[in-house]
Design an enzyme around this catalytic site. Structure first.
Site, PDB file in Angstrom:
ATOM      1  N   GLU A  62      22.473  15.045  12.034  1.00  5.08           N
ATOM      2  CA  GLU A  62      22.265  14.580  10.659  1.00  5.08           C
ATOM      3  C   GLU A  62      20.852  14.035  10.485  1.00  5.08           C
ATOM      4  OE1 GLU A  62      25.472  11.991   9.507  1.00  5.08           O
ATOM      5  OE2 GLU A  62      26.956  13.590   9.663  1.00  5.08           O
ATOM      6  N   GLU A  84      32.118  18.280  12.659  1.00  6.30           N
ATOM      7  CA  GLU A  84      32.858  17.019  12.682  1.00  6.30           C
ATOM      8  C   GLU A  84      33.806  16.971  11.495  1.00  6.30           C
ATOM      9  OE1 GLU A  84      30.538  13.455  12.631  1.00  6.30           O
ATOM     10  OE2 GLU A  84      29.370  13.964  14.415  1.00  6.30           O
TER      11      GLU A  84
END
Length: 468
Positions: free
Chosen positions: A138, A285
Site C-alpha cells: 500500500e 488481503e
C-alpha cells in the site's frame, strides 16, 4: 495491514432502471480469455502470515501446521529464510514481499535488486515454490513519499528475474489499498485517483506486459463501518439477499449481492477506463476482525466467522463477479494468527483465524468447499489421544491400528505430509482418527483400551498437543 478504506458515494443503494446499458459493462471474449490465462489454474483461497505474534511457533512447526490445515497458498510480509527453507518440497505456494523500507535501495540500484533476487529467490527456488513478489505494501497511500521509487524497484527486480530466467514463473506486482479507487459505486463509474496516475499508468503497462496481477487489499468490513445506514451488514457478509436488497449498477443493470464483488468490479472498470482489459485482479488481503473496542461493535466472532466462511465458499464456488462471471479472483485471507503485538485499535490484533498456540479463534463453516482449512467441524466427530498416556502404551496401540486395524497410516510415514512432528503422540492421533473414520465413527471404534476419546472439536484445536 494498513487500514484499507473504500470511499463510497452516498447513493450506494439508489436503484433505478437505465434506458441504455453502458458499453463499459460489455467485456470482450478476448479480454476475458487473456485474464483467465493468468489464473492459477483454478481460483484459490490463500492466507497471509504476519509475525507480530508472541511465542510464534518455529518455522518447521508452522509449515506442519499449514499442511495439517490443507493450506496451499500463503503470503509473507517479508522474506523469512527459516520459513522458506521449511517450505521446501511441500508444494505450498508462497508470495514473498519487499518491505517498504527497502524500496529506496532496490529502486536505486540494479545491483541491489539482483542481489535481492539471488538471496531471496534463487537460493530457494524451485524447491520452495515462490509464485510472486509483492513489492511494498500500500505504498501510494501509506508512504506516498516512496511512490516515485515503486516502478524503478519493480522494473529492477523484474530485470533480475529475467537474468535468472525466472520471469515466466514468478510474477511481480504491488498490493494497493482500496482507496486508490474513487467513486467505487456504482462500479461502472469507478476510476483511479488521478493523483497517482503517474505511477498507476506505467504499473498497468508493466502488469499487462508481464502477465502479472493487480494486487488489491479489499475489506468490506471498512466499507460497512464507514457507511453504516447505507451499506447493510448482510451485503458485507455475503448473506443471502432478497432482490430488493441487491445493489444495482444503474449504468449496466448488473446486480451485486455482496460488497466484495462490487469492489473487484470497480477495479476492473477503473482499469478499463485506462484501456487495460487483460490484467487480472488478485485480492491480496481480505478478512473481518473477531474483536474490537467500543467503537467497533461489529468486530465479533460471529461476524468474522460468517464473513470468512462465506468468502471461502464464494471463491471456491467459482461464481465470478457480475461483470466477469467467467473469472473468479483468488483471495488471501487476512490472516493466519492474531497478531497480539500490533498497536491499537483492538481490532488490529484480532484478524486471525488462530491464536499463536494454533487454537482456532472460531470454527469456520465451509463444509462442501473442499479440504481447505481443516478446522471446520460441521457435523463431524474425531478421535484423539487422551492426555497423560505413556509412549510405550501409545506405540503398542499405534502398531495395532496401522497393522491388524488396517488404518491408512501412509501419511505418517517418513517424508509424507503428516510425518512431522515426528513423535508417537502425533502419529497415534492421526492413526486413531483414520481408524475411527474408516469404521464410520461407530461406537467403540475410538477407545484403544481407554487411551483415546471422541471430540466434536476439529483436531486443529488440539494441534498444540501434537507438537513435541
Amino acid at each position: 495491514m494498513a487500514l484499507s478504506k473504500l470511499p463510497l458515494c452516498s447513493v450506494f443503494f439508489f436503484l433505478y432502471i437505465s434506458l441504455f446499458i453502458s458499453s463499459q459493462a460489455l467485456s470482450s471474449k478476448i479480454a476475458v480469455a487473456q485474464i483467465k490465462d493468468q489464473q492459477d489454474n483454478e481460483p484459490f483461497v490463500g492466507i497471509n502470515i504476519g509475525e507480530d505474534v508472541s511465542n510464534l511457533m518455529s518455522a518447521t512447526e508452522l509449515v506442519s501446521f499449514l499442511q495439517f490445515q490443507k493450506v496451499t497458498h500463503i503470503k509473507l510480509y517479508d522474506v523469512d529464510p527459516d520459513i522458506l527453507k521449511a517450505l521446501a518440497n511441500t508444494k505450498i505456494r508462497v508470495i514473498i514481499s519487499v518491505p517498504n523500507n527497502q524500496l529506496l535501495a532496490i529502486g536505486s540500484s540494479n545491483t541491489t535488486a539482483a542481489s535481492w533476487i539471488g538471496k531471496n529467490v534463487v537460493a530457494y527456488y524451485p524447491q520452495t515454490v515462490i509464485t510472486a513478489i509483492a513489492v511494498g505494501d500500500e505504498v501510494l497511500t501509506t508512504v506516498p513519499s516512496s511512490a516515485p521509487l515503486l516502478m524503478p524497484a519493480i522494473e529492477s527486480l523484474y530485470s533480475a528475474l529475467v537474468a535468472e530466467n525466472l520471469h515466466n514463473q514468478i510474477k511481480i506486482s504491488t498490493p494497493h489499498s482500496a482507496s486508490i479507487i474513487l467513486d467505487s459505486f456504482p462500479p461502472s463509474q469507478s476510476f483511479f485517483n488521478q493523483s497517482w496516475i503517474s505511477v498507476i499508468q506505467p504499473l498497468l503497462h508493466f502488469l499487462s506486459r508481464t502477465g502479472s496481477p493487480l494486487m488489491m487489499n479489499f475489506y468490506p468490513y471498512y466499507v460497512f463501518m464507514q457507511n453504516k445506514g447505507v451499506v447493510p451488514l448482510d451485503n458485507s457478509l455475503f448473506k443471502p439477499l432478497t432482490p430488493s436488497k441487491e445493489m444495482v449498477d444503474p449504468n449496466t443493470l448488473l446486480h451485486y449481492t455482496n460488497v466484495l464483488d462490487a469492489m473487484v468490479d470497480a477495479a476492473y472498470f477503473s482499469m478499463k477506463n485506462m484501456n487495460f482489459t487483460d490484467v487480472v485482479v488478485l485480492v491480496t488481503e481480505s478478512g473481518w476482525p473477531s474483536k474490537g473496542d467500543s467503537k467497533e461493535p461489529y468486530a465479533t466472532i460471529d461476524n468474522a466467522d460468517t464473513y470468512n466462511s462465506n468468502l471461502i465458499k464464494h471463491v471456491l464456488d467459482r461464481s465470478g463477479t457480475p461483470l466477469h462471471p467467467e473469472i473468479t479472483s483468488s483471495v488471501y485471507l487476512y490472516e493466519l494468527f492474531n497478531e497480539d503485538l500490533r498497536s491499537p485499535p483492538v481490532s488490529e490484533a484480532n484478524w486471525g483465524l488462530f491464536y499463536a498456540n494454533s487454537t482456532p479463534v472460531y470454527l469456520l463453516h465451509v463444509s462442501g468447499s473442499g479440504t481447505f482449512l481443516a478446522n471446520d467441524t460441521t457435523n463431524q466427530t474425531y478421535c484423539i489421544v487422551m492426555d497423560g498416556v505413556d509412549s510405550k502404551t501409545l506405540q503398542a496401540a499405534l502398531d495395532w491400528v496401522c497393522g491388524p486395524g488396517r488404518a491408512n497410516c501412509s501419511e505418517i510415514q517418513p517424508g509424507e505430509n503428516c510425518y512431522q512432528p515426528n513423535n508417537v503422540k502425533n502419529h497415534a492421533s492421526y492413526a486413531f482418527d483414520s481408524y475411527y473414520q474408516k469404521e464410520g465413527r461407530a461406537s467403540g471404534s475410538c477407545d484403544f483400551k481407554g487411551i483415546a476419546m471422541t471430540t466434536t472439536t476439529d483436531p486443529s484445536k488440539h494441534f498444540s498437543l501434537l507438537m513435541p
